[in-house]
Design a protein around this motif. Sequence first.
Motif, PDB file in Angstrom:
ATOM      1  N   UNK A 107       1.167  -0.923  -0.141  1.00 49.87           N
ATOM      2  CA  UNK A 107      -0.425  -0.028  -0.107  1.00 49.87           C
ATOM      3  C   UNK A 107       1.119   1.377   0.098  1.00 49.87           C
ATOM      4  N   UNK A 108      -0.074   2.626  -0.475  1.00 50.20           N
ATOM      5  CA  UNK A 108       1.037   3.624  -0.736  1.00 50.20           C
ATOM      6  C   UNK A 108       1.389   4.310   0.758  1.00 50.20           C
ATOM      7  N   UNK A 109       1.802   4.658   1.299  1.00 54.70           N
ATOM      8  CA  UNK A 109       2.029   5.432   2.323  1.00 54.70           C
ATOM      9  C   UNK A 109       2.273   5.297   3.623  1.00 54.70           C
ATOM     10  N   UNK A 110       1.406   5.405   4.556  1.00 59.75           N
ATOM     11  CA  UNK A 110       0.772   5.303   5.896  1.00 59.75           C
ATOM     12  C   UNK A 110       0.968   6.636   6.932  1.00 59.75           C
ATOM     13  N   UNK A 111       0.193   5.923   8.113  1.00 59.59           N
ATOM     14  CA  UNK A 111       0.220   7.107   8.965  1.00 59.59           C
ATOM     15  C   UNK A 111      -0.241   6.214   9.975  1.00 59.59           C
ATOM     16  N   UNK A 112       0.474   7.288  10.886  1.00 59.07           N
ATOM     17  CA  UNK A 112       0.811   6.837  12.175  1.00 59.07           C
ATOM     18  C   UNK A 112       0.070   6.319  13.237  1.00 59.07           C
ATOM     19  N   UNK A 113      -0.396   5.812  13.223  1.00 56.97           N
ATOM     20  CA  UNK A 113      -1.794   5.175  13.710  1.00 56.97           C
ATOM     21  C   UNK A 113      -0.875   5.076  15.732  1.00 56.97           C
ATOM     22  N   UNK A 114      -0.440   4.973  16.060  1.00 55.22           N
ATOM     23  CA  UNK A 114      -0.115   5.179  17.597  1.00 55.22           C
ATOM     24  C   UNK A 114      -0.211   6.237  17.879  1.00 55.22           C
ATOM     25  N   UNK A 115       0.087   7.518  16.975  1.00 53.84           N
ATOM     26  CA  UNK A 115      -0.436   8.513  17.218  1.00 53.84           C
ATOM     27  C   UNK A 115      -2.366   8.771  17.639  1.00 53.84           C
ATOM     28  N   UNK A 116      -3.016   7.997  17.606  1.00 53.76           N
ATOM     29  CA  UNK A 116      -4.032   8.227  17.556  1.00 53.76           C
ATOM     30  C   UNK A 116      -5.093   7.259  19.046  1.00 53.76           C
ATOM     31  N   UNK A 117      -6.099   7.890  19.655  1.00 50.74           N
ATOM     32  CA  UNK A 117      -6.350   7.008  20.336  1.00 50.74           C
ATOM     33  C   UNK A 117      -7.741   5.934  19.664  1.00 50.74           C
ATOM     34  N   UNK A 118      -8.685   6.308  19.015  1.00 52.07           N
ATOM     35  CA  UNK A 118      -9.293   5.659  18.506  1.00 52.07           C
ATOM     36  C   UNK A 118      -9.387   6.024  17.130  1.00 52.07           C
ATOM     37  N   UNK A 119      -9.230   4.437  16.399  1.00 51.43           N
ATOM     38  CA  UNK A 119      -8.849   4.726  14.666  1.00 51.43           C
ATOM     39  C   UNK A 119     -10.332   3.472  14.399  1.00 51.43           C
ATOM     40  N   UNK A 120     -11.308   4.405  13.210  1.00 49.94           N
ATOM     41  CA  UNK A 120     -12.017   3.449  12.775  1.00 49.94           C
ATOM     42  C   UNK A 120     -11.051   3.264  11.415  1.00 49.94           C
ATOM     43  N   UNK A 121     -11.991   1.855  11.019  1.00 48.42           N
ATOM     44  CA  UNK A 121     -11.321   0.782   9.711  1.00 48.42           C
ATOM     45  C   UNK A 121     -12.287   0.567   9.038  1.00 48.42           C
ATOM     46  N   UNK A 122     -12.412   1.420   7.984  1.00 48.68           N
ATOM     47  CA  UNK A 122     -13.346   0.755   7.156  1.00 48.68           C
ATOM     48  C   UNK A 122     -12.712   0.064   5.392  1.00 48.68           C
ATOM     49  N   UNK A 123     -13.754  -0.752   4.771  1.00 50.16           N
ATOM     50  CA  UNK A 123     -13.526  -1.329   3.868  1.00 50.16           C
ATOM     51  C   UNK A 123     -14.627  -1.703   2.946  1.00 50.16           C
ATOM     52  N   UNK A 124     -14.786  -1.864   1.641  1.00 48.39           N
ATOM     53  CA  UNK A 124     -15.945  -2.998   1.333  1.00 48.39           C
ATOM     54  C   UNK A 124     -15.710  -4.471   1.695  1.00 48.39           C
ATOM     55  N   UNK A 125     -16.631  -5.553   1.511  1.00 50.72           N
ATOM     56  CA  UNK A 125     -16.808  -6.693   1.866  1.00 50.72           C
ATOM     57  C   UNK A 125     -16.338  -7.306   0.691  1.00 50.72           C
ATOM     58  N   UNK A 126     -15.141  -8.126   0.563  1.00 49.26           N
ATOM     59  CA  UNK A 126     -15.169  -8.395  -0.887  1.00 49.26           C
ATOM     60  C   UNK A 126     -14.573 -10.289  -0.587  1.00 49.26           C
ATOM     61  N   UNK A 127     -16.111 -11.100  -1.223  1.00 44.99           N
ATOM     62  CA  UNK A 127     -15.580 -12.127  -1.003  1.00 44.99           C
ATOM     63  C   UNK A 127     -15.460 -12.723   0.573  1.00 44.99           C
TER      64      UNK A 127
END
Length: 206
Positions: A107-127
Amino acid sequence: MKQIVSLFVLLFVASFHMATFAQADSKTNRNMKTDKKVLVTFFSHTGENYAVGNITKGNTHIVAEMIAEATGGNLFEIVPEQTYPKTYNACVDVAKKEKEAGARPAVKGDVKTEDYDVIFVGYPNWWGDMPMAVYTFLEKHNWQGKTVIPFCTHEGSGLSGTERNISATCKGATVGKGLALKGSIAQNSRNEAQKSVSAWLEKLEY
Ligand SMILES: Cc1cc2nc3c(=O)[nH]c(=O)nc-3n(C[C@H](O)[C@H](O)[C@H](O)COP(=O)(O)O)c2cc1C
């Protein structure tokens, strides 16, 4: 007297703004209800898709923006280095092969999830699962002590087992109750989608 009235008007306007618009403190970037730092990550695919035709903004992307707007969270899109085919059937084939192989596409780039308390993770249902690129992203990070909240768009399968898969992948995180929303509703009936998102966030107390 005039000063007291002015003060009341000022207080009223300020509290209205806080309740209605300012879900995030612009200086600290914290959610004003919870005082937590919120990140909204998502994967979403554009092009030809099931039940919505050819789309220029993915269904999950639309929902992610609603969540970011409501929580004051920062948005981060998980973008695979190799784009998926724009025609539906070809995309379905590639996704199937990746799932069967347990692939971890870069995947391209990144974000420092470690700097956050709450992380929403969204995606389409694939198979009946998340796109494999979402695993690539999740497996890069340390989730200890974080709250992870899944949301998914689909056309009938709902979240499938993805909440469990996220729990297994994000070791040490508390995984909140996920939202499953039909992609065609997110794409074509924004008011209805917004209502579902708001009701879900309300229950989660964000
Ligand atoms: C490769 C692929 C596989 C899919 N598999 C499923 C599935 O198993 N169950 C389901 O309900 N929807 C499935 N769908 C439909 C998507 O979950 C749905 O259209 C979703 O809203 C797409 O979100 P997006 O626009 O953010 O990518 C699939 C779509 C694609 C492209």
